[in-house]
Design an enzyme around this catalytic site. Structure first.
Site, mmCIF file in Angstrom:
data_model
loop_
_atom_site.group_PDB
_atom_site.id
_atom_site.type_symbol
_atom_site.label_atom_id
_atom_site.label_comp_id
_atom_site.label_asym_id
_atom_site.label_seq_id
_atom_site.Cartn_x
_atom_site.Cartn_y
_atom_site.Cartn_z
ATOM 1 N N PHE A 150 -10.892 -19.910 0.917
ATOM 2 C CA PHE A 150 -10.643 -18.466 1.007
ATOM 3 C C PHE A 150 -11.899 -17.674 1.366
ATOM 4 O O PHE A 150 -11.896 -16.450 1.265
ATOM 5 C CB PHE A 150 -10.068 -17.957 -0.323
ATOM 6 C CG PHE A 150 -8.764 -18.616 -0.700
ATOM 7 C CD1 PHE A 150 -7.570 -18.220 -0.107
ATOM 8 C CD2 PHE A 150 -8.733 -19.658 -1.613
ATOM 9 C CE1 PHE A 150 -6.361 -18.835 -0.438
ATOM 10 C CE2 PHE A 150 -7.532 -20.280 -1.952
ATOM 11 C CZ PHE A 150 -6.344 -19.868 -1.365
ATOM 12 N N LYS A 152 -14.887 -15.616 3.164
ATOM 13 C CA LYS A 152 -14.895 -14.651 4.277
ATOM 14 C C LYS A 152 -16.172 -14.868 5.076
ATOM 15 O O LYS A 152 -17.258 -14.925 4.479
ATOM 16 C CB LYS A 152 -14.931 -13.196 3.745
ATOM 17 C CG LYS A 152 -13.779 -12.803 2.869
ATOM 18 C CD LYS A 152 -13.896 -11.335 2.464
ATOM 19 C CE LYS A 152 -14.989 -11.045 1.452
ATOM 20 N NZ LYS A 152 -14.807 -11.633 0.115
ATOM 21 N N CYS A 261 -9.058 -16.607 11.809
ATOM 22 C CA CYS A 261 -8.056 -16.919 10.778
ATOM 23 C C CYS A 261 -6.810 -16.041 10.841
ATOM 24 O O CYS A 261 -5.708 -16.547 11.079
ATOM 25 C CB CYS A 261 -8.695 -16.819 9.399
ATOM 26 S SG CYS A 261 -9.885 -18.137 9.135
ATOM 27 N N LYS A 264 -4.365 -16.308 13.995
ATOM 28 C CA LYS A 264 -3.709 -17.623 14.150
ATOM 29 C C LYS A 264 -2.846 -17.955 12.947
ATOM 30 O O LYS A 264 -1.783 -18.564 13.096
ATOM 31 C CB LYS A 264 -4.746 -18.711 14.438
ATOM 32 C CG LYS A 264 -5.396 -19.335 13.229
ATOM 33 C CD LYS A 264 -6.198 -20.569 13.606
ATOM 34 C CE LYS A 264 -7.063 -21.039 12.456
ATOM 35 N NZ LYS A 264 -6.371 -21.508 11.272
ATOM 36 N N ARG A 329 -14.304 -14.819 17.966
ATOM 37 C CA ARG A 329 -12.948 -15.304 18.254
ATOM 38 C C ARG A 329 -11.942 -14.181 17.995
ATOM 39 O O ARG A 329 -11.934 -13.577 16.939
ATOM 40 C CB ARG A 329 -12.633 -16.533 17.386
ATOM 41 C CG ARG A 329 -13.456 -17.754 17.802
ATOM 42 C CD ARG A 329 -13.179 -18.970 16.946
ATOM 43 N NE ARG A 329 -13.903 -18.953 15.692
ATOM 44 C CZ ARG A 329 -13.970 -19.991 14.840
ATOM 45 N NH1 ARG A 329 -13.351 -21.126 15.127
ATOM 46 N NH2 ARG A 329 -14.647 -19.913 13.718
#
Ligand SMILES: NC(=O)c1ccc[n+]([C@@H]2O[C@H](COP(=O)([O-])OP(=O)(O)OC[C@H]3O[C@@H](n4cnc5c(N)ncnc54)[C@H](O)[C@@H]3O)[C@@H](O)[C@H]2O)c1
Length: 446
Positions: A150, A152, A261, A264, A329
């Site tokens: 999880f 970041k 993340c 997607k 991304r």
């Protein structure tokens, strides 16, 4: 414990390094020879605050090593973490090619007591696939656990060292006990260690990202509505957030979410729902709203200049999908850049960390600036995509001097509209009224 981390990207490198820091022997494996060679020489392939110091310390004391030799790494480890990428396939589902390749590669080298753990975000049922594949390859059962991550980007070390919770999915409680011991140093402040089935652990990761993405798309839709109806989303946000059922987290309007993340994972969850005969109404809407929001500055620019973009000069501040990372991304800045290129604008970009990745895509089509102020030279407008600290409190009088026209498109609501107008700028932000320049001589000379 002896750990092999297969995949040395954002997650694998951070996770492997933090496990080494807590006293384990960790070998990080990757198929990217250049990346491994660089790491052996102390070159960190990503920007993540605090990571470099930890990598260097743990490589110097021998807790952390790097290799491309997957067979050797697996044969000498008892915990095999899988942290390879699971990028989106053309239909939105998660592409599991790397996971499948790694499972086949590790199979023959697993020791009898090895535990395989998925750290990658994988569709529900992947753990079962790995379990059955290893059974077919080895003729025996191997423990396969799920341990979604999880963290970041931008705060990855801190998140890993002080997790809100750790989730593991196991078939046998003994495997949960081993992972509990591994995580013990990070759970000192009584953070929960949650043991569940592999399916639930896999699903938890998607459900968590889906809700966070939903909050962002929700507030973006509210912001767009607020703007049209003449409100100020910042006031609305404050009015909502003090309600304890709502809170403030993840309710900041902007140019949409990006990164490796949320986009997607939302699409992969929608794809899983469709595979199970369920129409993913919320996830499809969240994705749609986000794709729309990534064009929000494009619409504002288009409207402001009446579509006359050709020959104009734009400064673009912030390229990474969020501050404190070099990850571009699905970054909203790229949507804006594509539009400005298509319209024939000159584009001067600045980012504290991500410029080299953007240069790898756009090459000489952009002008790359060393400082935020340099990007403003002769610009007809500046567009802000990422809330890096360096953009929070700029010298507005120097900005005015450098710019040709004094227009700011702020995709992160960094400034107070009235104040900016007094500094002599026309200011477009998200979910708040546009203000035109009203130069105040006291502010201008300040
Ligand atoms: N980036 C994040 O913030 C984050 C957070 C939580 C979970 N995740 C999940 O973690 C996983 C990894 O994400 P990432 O951002 O670190 O990806 P990444 O692309 O940065 O890293 C993946 C690495 O795996 C390597 N790799 C690919 N195939 C390999 C193979 N056969 N053998 C060895 N190495 C191989 C690649 O070379 C690359 O270095 C994904 O499933 C992602 O969804 C990412």
């Amino acid at each position: 414990m002896k750990i092999a981390m297969i995949g040395t990207g954002y997650v694998g490198l951070v996770t492997g390094t933090c496990f080494a820091e807590s006293g384990n022997d960790v070998v990080c494996v990757d198929i990217n020879q250049a990346k491994i060679d660089g790491l052996k020489q102390g070159k960190i392939p990503i920007y993540e605050p605090g990571l470099k110091e930890l990598v260097l310390r743990n490589t110097e004391n021998g807790q952390l090593t790097f290799t491309t030799d997957i067979a050797d790494a697996v044969a000498n480890s008892t915990i095999i973490y899988l942290a390879v990428g699971t990028p989106p396939a053309a239909d939105g589902s998660a592409d599991l090619t790397a996971i499948r390749n790694v499972v086949d590669a590790i199979g023959p080298h697993l020791t009898d007591d090895a535990i395989v753990v998925t750290k990658s975000t994988v569709p529900v049922g992947t753990n079962q696939y790995i379990f059955e594949r290893l059974r077919a390859l080895l003729g025996r059962d191997v423990d396969v656990a799920s341990n979604p991550e999880f963290l970041k980007e931008g705060a990855a070390i801190d998140d890993f060292m002080k997790p809100d919770r750790v989730v593991v999915g196991v078939r046998r409680p003994e495997v949960g006990d081993v992972l509990h011991e591994l995580y013990q140093p990070f759970l000192r402040t009584d953070r929960p260690f949650l043991v569940m089935s592999p399916q639930s652990a896999e699903f938890t990761k998607y459900a968590a990202n889906a809700l966070l993405s939903t909050k962002i798309s929700f507030i973006n839709e509210m912001a767009n509505l607020c703007e049209r109806m003449g409100g100020d989303i910042n006031d609305v946000r404050r009015g909502m957030g003090h309600d304890q059922r709502i809170g403030f987290a993840f309710l900041f309007p902007g140019v949409g979410y990006g990164g490796s993340c949320f986009p997607k994972d939302v699409r992969a969850l929608a794809s899983m729902a469709r595979d199970h005969g369920l129409n993913p109404l919320i996830m499809d809407a969240v994705d749609l709203v986000n794709n729309h929001q990534k064009h929000v500055l494009v619409s504002k620019i288009d409207q402001h200049f009446g579509g006359e973009i050709q020959g104009k000069r734009f400064a673009v501040w912030g390229l990474s999908f969020k501050p404190r990372t070099d990850d571009i991304r699905e970054a909203p800045a790229l949507t804006l850049i594509d539009y400005l290129i298509e319209k024939g604008a000159t584009i001067q970009v600045h980012d504290p960390e991500a410029s080299s990745h953007v240069r790898a895509i756009y090459g000489a089509r952009l002008i790359y600036c060393e400082s935020a102020m340099d990007a403003l030279n002769g610009a007809d407008a500046v567009a802000i995509n990422t809330e890096w600290k360096v953009y929070h409190n700029p010298d507005f009088s120097e900005m005015r001097t450098r710019m040709n026209e004094h227009v700011i498109f702020d995709g992160r609501n960094l400034y107070e509209p009235e104040r900016i107008a007094k500094h002599g700028f026309t200011y477009h932000s998200i979910g708040r009224p546009t203000v035109s320049e009203k130069p105040d001589h006291a502010e201008l000379s300040a």
